[in-house]
Design a protein around this motif. Structure first.
Motif, mmCIF file in Angstrom:
data_model
loop_
_atom_site.group_PDB
_atom_site.id
_atom_site.type_symbol
_atom_site.label_atom_id
_atom_site.label_comp_id
_atom_site.label_asym_id
_atom_site.label_seq_id
_atom_site.Cartn_x
_atom_site.Cartn_y
_atom_site.Cartn_z
ATOM 1 N N SER A 90 -3.910 -2.775 -13.541
ATOM 2 C CA SER A 90 -4.801 -1.694 -13.963
ATOM 3 C C SER A 90 -5.686 -1.269 -12.782
ATOM 4 O O SER A 90 -6.108 -2.078 -11.958
ATOM 5 C CB SER A 90 -5.664 -2.132 -15.143
ATOM 6 N N LEU A 91 -5.985 0.011 -12.717
ATOM 7 C CA LEU A 91 -6.817 0.575 -11.648
ATOM 8 C C LEU A 91 -8.277 0.201 -11.860
ATOM 9 O O LEU A 91 -8.812 0.343 -12.958
ATOM 10 C CB LEU A 91 -6.675 2.092 -11.609
ATOM 11 N N VAL A 92 -8.902 -0.290 -10.769
ATOM 12 C CA VAL A 92 -10.327 -0.627 -10.796
ATOM 13 C C VAL A 92 -11.143 0.457 -10.116
ATOM 14 O O VAL A 92 -12.142 0.944 -10.643
ATOM 15 C CB VAL A 92 -10.574 -1.991 -10.120
ATOM 16 N N GLY A 93 -10.748 0.866 -8.937
ATOM 17 C CA GLY A 93 -11.462 1.892 -8.191
ATOM 18 C C GLY A 93 -10.866 2.035 -6.812
ATOM 19 O O GLY A 93 -9.862 1.387 -6.456
ATOM 20 N N MET A 94 -11.499 2.854 -5.974
ATOM 21 C CA MET A 94 -10.998 3.123 -4.632
ATOM 22 C C MET A 94 -12.156 3.121 -3.648
ATOM 23 O O MET A 94 -13.226 3.683 -3.932
ATOM 24 C CB MET A 94 -10.258 4.465 -4.582
ATOM 25 N N VAL A 95 -11.951 2.466 -2.513
ATOM 26 C CA VAL A 95 -12.921 2.494 -1.416
ATOM 27 C C VAL A 95 -12.289 3.236 -0.256
ATOM 28 O O VAL A 95 -11.048 3.334 -0.157
ATOM 29 C CB VAL A 95 -13.332 1.066 -0.987
ATOM 30 N N SER A 96 -13.143 3.742 0.633
ATOM 31 C CA SER A 96 -12.638 4.529 1.757
ATOM 32 C C SER A 96 -13.501 4.273 2.982
ATOM 33 O O SER A 96 -14.735 4.236 2.889
ATOM 34 C CB SER A 96 -12.646 6.020 1.411
ATOM 35 N N ALA A 97 -12.826 4.085 4.115
ATOM 36 C CA ALA A 97 -13.493 3.898 5.405
ATOM 37 C C ALA A 97 -12.781 4.742 6.446
ATOM 38 O O ALA A 97 -11.578 4.990 6.347
ATOM 39 C CB ALA A 97 -13.492 2.426 5.819
ATOM 40 N N THR A 98 -13.507 5.173 7.449
ATOM 41 C CA THR A 98 -12.950 5.993 8.519
ATOM 42 C C THR A 98 -13.354 5.426 9.873
ATOM 43 O O THR A 98 -14.361 4.718 10.001
ATOM 44 C CB THR A 98 -13.451 7.443 8.418
#
Length: 772
Positions: free
Chosen positions: A387-395
Motif C-alpha cells: 500500500s502507498l504511504v507517501g512520496m519524498v523528493s530530493a534534488t
C-alpha cells in the motif's frame, strides 16, 4: 694675552679698595700698638693693599713693599714673611721689604692669601714691629670659558606644536669672578636648529619657531653656544647639543593603498570562516595608529570585518553561509577609522578611507536537498502489503543535477523505490505501533559520498478491528444464602481501538444465559454494568460454579461485539451473609497456593545442593585415585627397623644387601676412571635424561588409566607425575652404597679440577690418611 695691558680696564673699580683698606688697617695698627706697651712711641707699618693678577706672564712679579715707619734706610732692619704661601708662592726682600710672586696664580683655585710680616733689628736681633697680618688678593681675568654642566640635553615636544612652545632650558656656568666686570656674564645663541627653534639670549630657553611634522622628521639636533663678557670681543664660549624629539599626535587618518580586493569563498564554508584580509596604513604610531574596520555597504548582510589588534589588519569573515546556485558573486565596501581621535584633531579625520571587496563564491559538490525538512504521512491500519504511504523528493543543488536514489535506514515494514515512493511491506497494526519514525537517505548516483537524510513520520490510523473485552480478570463469589437482587460484581470493559469520540460499551447476557433465571445484568450506561442475583439461595454441593456469558458491544463503525465469560463461585458464607466472609475463603486459597510454592522452592534447593555435593565428592575421589601405583611403590621401597643406628661407621644394625637389592644396582665405574672421563661425563649429563623407553611406558600406562577412569571429569585436565629415571651416568650418590669402596679409592684427581674442588682435594687427597 698681555695681562698688563688689561689691568687698567680690569682693575678700574677695584682700585678704590686701597683707600678703604688703608683706613681700616691704620686703625688696626693703632689698636695693636697700644696693646703692646704703654711706654712705646706710636709706630706702624707702611703699605697699601696688595693685588696680583692671575695667570701673570712675568715671573717674579712685583706685588708691593712692606716698610716700617721707623726704617730710615740704613739697612739695619730685616723683613720676614710668614704664613701659607710664604717662601713657595711669595717671597720678600729682607732689606727693602719688597714682595714678589714667584708662581702663576689662579683665582679660581684661591682668590686671596693671608700672610704675616715681621721686622727685626739686625743689631739687636729683636723685633722692631709686632707681627702683623696682611692680605694679597688675586684679581680675575677672563680665562675660563662657559661650561654646560647638565649635558646631555634631550627634550620631547608634540609635533605640530604652535610657535613659541617651550621646549627646554639650557644653563651654562662660568668659573670667572661674576663681580669682576663682564667675565661671567653669558649670552646664549643658536648655532644649529633654525628655522624650527629659537633661544632666549639671557635665559637659555629654547622655543619652537615653526610647526614641525613628525612624519617628515621625527628628531632634531640643536647646537647652543654660550659666550661670556656679554659677547664682546675677546669673550670665551662653550657649546652643547640638544636632541629634540617630536612625539606623535593623531594628525593622519588610515588610508587603504588598495582600492579593490578580490577574495574567494567556498559555498560549503561554515559561518565564521575567514575569507581574506585587508590592510590600511597610518603614518602615526602607537595608540594613534590603532584603527577599526567596518562594513559600509553589504546588501546581502553575509559578511563582516573584525580588526586584528596585533597587526592592525581587517579580517573579512563569513557571517551567513553562501550558495553558489543562488548567488556566486558579492560586492561589499569596507571603511577604516582611527580608534582614538581628539576633538581638536577631528579636522584630519572628517572623511574615512574606503575600499571595495569582491567575493567570488566557489561551487562545491553539495549533498542532495529535500524539498521539506521533514515529512508526515498517514495510513490506515490493516492495509494490504504494497500500500502507498507517501512520496519524498530530493534534488541535487549543483548545476550538474546528479540523479538521486533513496534508501530507508533499518526498516522491515516500509520500502522506498527510486522515485522516493514509500510503500508498506507488512500489514500495519495501530495497536502495536501507532507511529513509525523513519529516516530516508538521498544519495547522489555520481558521488556516493554526497548524501543527506530527512525524518519521515508515519501515523497509523485506527479502524474498528478490536472488540471490547473485560478490563481485568474478575473473581466473583456468591453466598449460598444470598437473596434475590443482590449485587455481586461490577464489571467494566476496554477497547484497544482508538475512537474519535469517547468509547461507549453496551452490556447484555447471551441468549443462553438470558434464559437462566439465576443471575441478571444491568447496564449502568457509563461503560460499567452490575451483576446481581435473580433468585434466592444457591447450593455449593449441587452447582459450585456458574459461568455467565456476557456480550459487550462498542460504538465503532461497524460495531464489534465480544463474548466474555464471568465465573461465579458459590461460597459457604456466614449466617449474616456478609460478603467479607466469602472473601476469607479466597484468602485461604491464596495462602494455600503460596505454601505450595514455598515447598516446591525448598525441594528444588535441596535437589540442587545434593547434586553439587555429589559432583564435589566425585572430584575428590578422582584426585585420590590419580596416582594409585605411587603408594605401592613407596611401600615397596620403605623398610622399617626398630634398631637404633650407631653412626656412619655402624653397618651391622641393618642389612645393607637388602637395601641394595630393592632397586637395580647401577653399574659402578672405578673411581680411578672418573678423572679421565670427567669432561665426557659433564657433556653427557647435559644430553642424557631418563630412560626414554621406561618413561614412554610409564606415560602410556598413566594415559590409559586416565582414559578408562569413570570418575574422570568431562573436560581436559593436566596430569602431573613424579618419576625418577634409571641409568644415570653419575652413579649412585648414596653413602650406603659407597661405604664399602671409599677406603680403596684415590682422590688425587681432585687437585686437577680447579679451585672449586680445592677443599675436597684437601679433605680426601693422598696427603691425609686414607680412612679420613
Amino acid at each position: 694675552m698681555n695681562c698688563c695691558s688689561l689691568l687698567p680696564f680690569m682693575l678700574g673699580i677695584p682700585l678704590l679698595w686701597p683707600c678703604l683698606g688703608t683706613t681700616e688697617n691704620s686703625k688696626m695698627e693703632d689698636v695693636k700698638h697700644r696693646a703692646g706697651s704703654h711706654w712705646r712711641v706710636k709706630r706702624g707699618w707702611m703699605w697699601n693693599h696688595f693685588f696680583v693678577p692671575e695667570e701673570m706672564n712675568k715671573i717674579p712679579y712685583h706685588i708691593g713693599q712692606l716698610k716700617s715707619d721707623i726704617d730710615n734706610g740704613n739697612n739695619s732692619f730685616q723683613y720676614k714673611l710668614l704664613g701659607v704661601g710664604a717662601g713657595s708662592i711669595f717671597v720678600i726682600d729682607e732689606r727693602t721689604g719688597d714682595i714678589y710672586a714667584i708662581q702663576k696664580l689662579d683665582r679660581e683655585e684661591q682668590s686671596l692669601y693671608t700672610l704675616r710680616a715681621q721686622v727685626i733689628d739686625t743689631t739687636t736681633g729683636r723685633a722692631v714691629e709686632p707681627e702683623s697680618e696682611f692680605v694679597i688678593r688675586v684679581s680675575d681675568i677672563n680665562d675660563n670659558e662657559p661650561q654646560f654642566l647638565d649635558e646631555p640635553y634631550e627634550a620631547i615636544v608634540p609635533e605640530m606644536s604652535p610657535e613659541g612652545t617651550f621646549v627646554i632650558q639650557v644653563t651654562a656656568s662660568d668659573a670667572d669672578d661674576p663681580s669682576s666686570g663682564n667675565n661671567a656674564r653669558l649670552l646664549y645663541s643658536l648655532l644649529q636648529g633654525q628655522p624650527y627653534f629659537s633661544i632666549e639670549p639671557t635665559t637659555g630657553v629654547i622655543r619652537i619657531s615653526s610647526q614641525m611634522d613628525r612624519e617628515l622628521q621625527d628628531e632634531y639636533w640643536v647646537i647652543i653656544q654660550a659666550k661670556d663678557m656679554i659677547g664682546l670681543p675677546g669673550a670665551l664660549s662653550g657649546t652643547t647639543s640638544v636632541l629634540i624629539k617630536l612625539s606623535d599626535v593623531n594628525d593622519n587618518k588610515p588610508v587603504f593603498k588598495e582600492s579593490l580586493y578580490r577574495m574567494t569563498v567556498s559555498e560549503s564554508a561554515p559561518t565564521g570562516t575567514s575569507i581574506g584580509r585587508i590592510k590600511a596604513y597610518d603614518n602615526d604610531i602607537g595608540e594613534n595608529a590603532e584603527m577599526d574596520y567596518s562594513i559600509e555597504e553589504d546588501d546581502s548582510q553575509r559578511f563582516d570585518i573584525i580588526t586584528n589588534n596585533e597587526n592592525q589588519e581587517g579580517i573579512v569573515i563569513l557571517k551567513k553561509r553562501v550558495d553558489f546556485e543562488h548567488q556566486n558573486q558579492y560586492r561589499i565596501r569596507a571603511r577604516v577609522q582611527n580608534r582614538h581621535v581628539d576633538e581638536q584633531l577631528m579636522k584630519y579625520h572628517r572623511e574615512a578611507s574606503t575600499t571595495m571587496i569582491k567575493v567570488q563564491v566557489e561551487d562545491d559538490d553539495e549533498p542532495p536537498v529535500f524539498l521539506r525538512p521533514y515529512y508526515v504521512f498517514e495510513i490506515f491500519e490493516g492495509r494490504p502489503r504494497g500500500s502507498l504511504v507517501g512520496m519524498v523528493s530530493a534534488t541535487d543543488p549543483d548545476q550538474r543535477k546528479s540523479p538521486i536514489w533513496y534508501s530507508i535506514t533499518r526498516s522491515k515494514v516500509f520500502h522506498i523505490d527510486e522515485n522516493g515512493t514509500i510503500i508498506t511491506t507488512n500489514t500495519l497494526d495501530r495497536e502495536i505501533s501507532a507511529w513509525h519514525n523513519l529516516s530516508i537517505t538521498a544519495t547522489e548516483e555520481n558521488n556516493k559520498q554526497q548524501s543527506s537524510a530527512v525524518p519521515v513520520y508515519v501515523q497509523v490510523l485506527n479502524i474498528n478491528d478490536h472488540a471490547p473485552e473485560f478490563s481485568e480478570y474478575y473473581e466473583t463469589y456468591v453466598c449460598e444464602n444470598a437473596g434475590s437482587g443482590q449485587v455481586i460484581q461490577t464489571i467494566s470493559a476496554v477497547d484497544r481501538d482508538e475512537s474519535i469520540e469517547d468509547h461507549h460499551f453496551y452490556y447484555n447476557l447471551s441468549v443462553e444465559d438470558s434464559k437462566n433465571a439465576s443471575f441478571a445484568i444491568i447496564d449502568n450506561q457509563d461503560n460499567t454494568a452490575v451483576i446481581l442475583t435473580n433468585r434466592t439461595g444457591f447450593s455449593l454441593q449441587e452447582e459450585p460454579v456458574f459461568h455467565l456469558s456476557i456480550l459487550i458491544a462498542d460504538n465503532g463503525i461497524p460495531s464489534l461485539t465480544s463474548t466474555n465469560t464471568l465465573s461465579i463461585q458459590v461460597c459457604d458464607c456466614d449466617d449474616d451473609g456478609s460478603t467479607h466472609s466469602c472473601s476469607n475463603k479466597d484468602f485461604m486459597l491464596s495462602i494455600g497456593f503460596r505454601t505450595k510454592i514455598i515447598i516446591a522452592v525448598l525441594i528444588c534447593v535441596v535437589v540442587i545442593s545434593g547434586f553439587i555435593f555429589l559432583i564435589l565428592g566425585l572430584k575428590h575421589r578422582r584426585k585420590q585415585s590419580l596416582f594409585p601405583e605411587k603408594g605401592e611403590d613407596f611401600r615397596e621401597n620403605i623398610f622399617r627397623y626398630d634398631d637404633e643406628g650407631g653412626g656412619e661407621e655402624d653397618t651391622e644394625a641393618f642389612d645393607i644387601a637388602e637395601l641394595r637389592s630393592s632397586a637395580p644396582m647401577r653399574e659402578q665405574k672405578a673411581r680411578k676412571t672418573i678423572h679421565a672421563d670427567i669432561q665426557s661425563l659433564y657433556r653427557q649429563s647435559l644430553q642424557v635424561g631418563p630412560d626414554s623407553a621406561i618413561f614412554r611406558k610409564f606415560i602410556q600406562e598413566k594415559l590409559q588409566e586416565a582414559d578408562t577412569d569413570p570418575c574422570a571429569p568431562p573436560f581436559d585436565s593436566l596430569q602431573t607425575y613424579a618419576f625418577e629415571g634409571t641409568g644415570s651416568l653419575a652413579g649412585s650418590l648414596s653413602s650406603v652404597g659407597s661405604a664399602a669402596s671409599d677406603q680403596d679409592e684415590n682422590y688425587d684427581y681432585l687437585n686437577e679440577l680447579g679451585p672449586r674442588f680445592k677443599r675436597l682435594a684437601c679433605m680426601f687427597g693422598s696427603a691425609m690418611p686414607p680412612n679420613n
